[in-house]
Design a protein around this motif. Structure first.
Motif, PDB file in Angstrom:
ATOM      1  N   GLU A  26     -13.785  -4.840   9.727  1.00  4.67           N
ATOM      2  CA  GLU A  26     -13.432  -6.215  10.058  1.00  4.67           C
ATOM      3  C   GLU A  26     -14.606  -7.161   9.781  1.00  4.67           C
ATOM      4  N   GLU A  27     -15.804  -6.766  10.169  1.00  5.47           N
ATOM      5  CA  GLU A  27     -16.984  -7.589   9.909  1.00  5.47           C
ATOM      6  C   GLU A  27     -17.199  -7.776   8.405  1.00  5.47           C
ATOM      7  N   LYS A  30     -14.626 -10.318   7.191  1.00  7.46           N
ATOM      8  CA  LYS A  30     -15.025 -11.667   7.597  1.00  7.46           C
ATOM      9  C   LYS A  30     -16.160 -12.189   6.719  1.00  7.46           C
ATOM     10  N   SER A  31     -17.114 -11.338   6.433  1.00  8.74           N
ATOM     11  CA  SER A  31     -18.249 -11.740   5.603  1.00  8.74           C
ATOM     12  C   SER A  31     -17.799 -12.058   4.187  1.00  8.74           C
ATOM     13  N   LYS A  33     -14.875 -13.234   3.305  1.00  6.42           N
ATOM     14  CA  LYS A  33     -14.215 -14.535   3.375  1.00  6.42           C
ATOM     15  C   LYS A  33     -15.246 -15.660   3.437  1.00  6.42           C
ATOM     16  N   GLU A  34     -16.306 -15.429   4.195  1.00  5.38           N
ATOM     17  CA  GLU A  34     -17.370 -16.432   4.306  1.00  5.38           C
ATOM     18  C   GLU A  34     -18.021 -16.677   2.945  1.00  5.38           C
TER      19      GLU A  34
END
Length: 83
Positions: A26-27, A30-31, A33-34
């Motif tokens: 998940e992290e 998210k990264s 996407k960032e």
């Protein structure tokens, strides 16, 4: 000593490899996407031609890429240790 044993039981019960792996995945998502967001922001700054904004956006993108690399390394470490 009793407190340490209770803490160990909590870790053993709540920190499974599957949970850690899911969190790392998940992290990493998210990264990623960032990084994509920061890339779009940098592209817009180039279109606008604002050199200060370009520099600022490039730094933010570099930070996001570094964070993504860290999350990927952690994910890979967890994947390697679970095999």
């Amino acid at each position: 000593m009793r407190g340490l044993k209770a803490a160990l039981r909590n870790v053993e019960n709540n920190c499974t490899d599957e949970k850690l792996l899911a969190e790392a995945e998940e992290e990493t998502r998210k990264s990623q996407k960032e990084v994509e967001i920061r890339q779009r922001e940098l592209e817009q700054a180039f279109k606008d031609g604002d050199s200060e904004d370009i520099e600022k956006r490039q730094l933010k993108l570099n930070e996001a890429i570094d964070e993504l690399d860290e999350h990927r390394q952690e994910l890979n470490r967890l994947l390697d240790s679970s095999l």
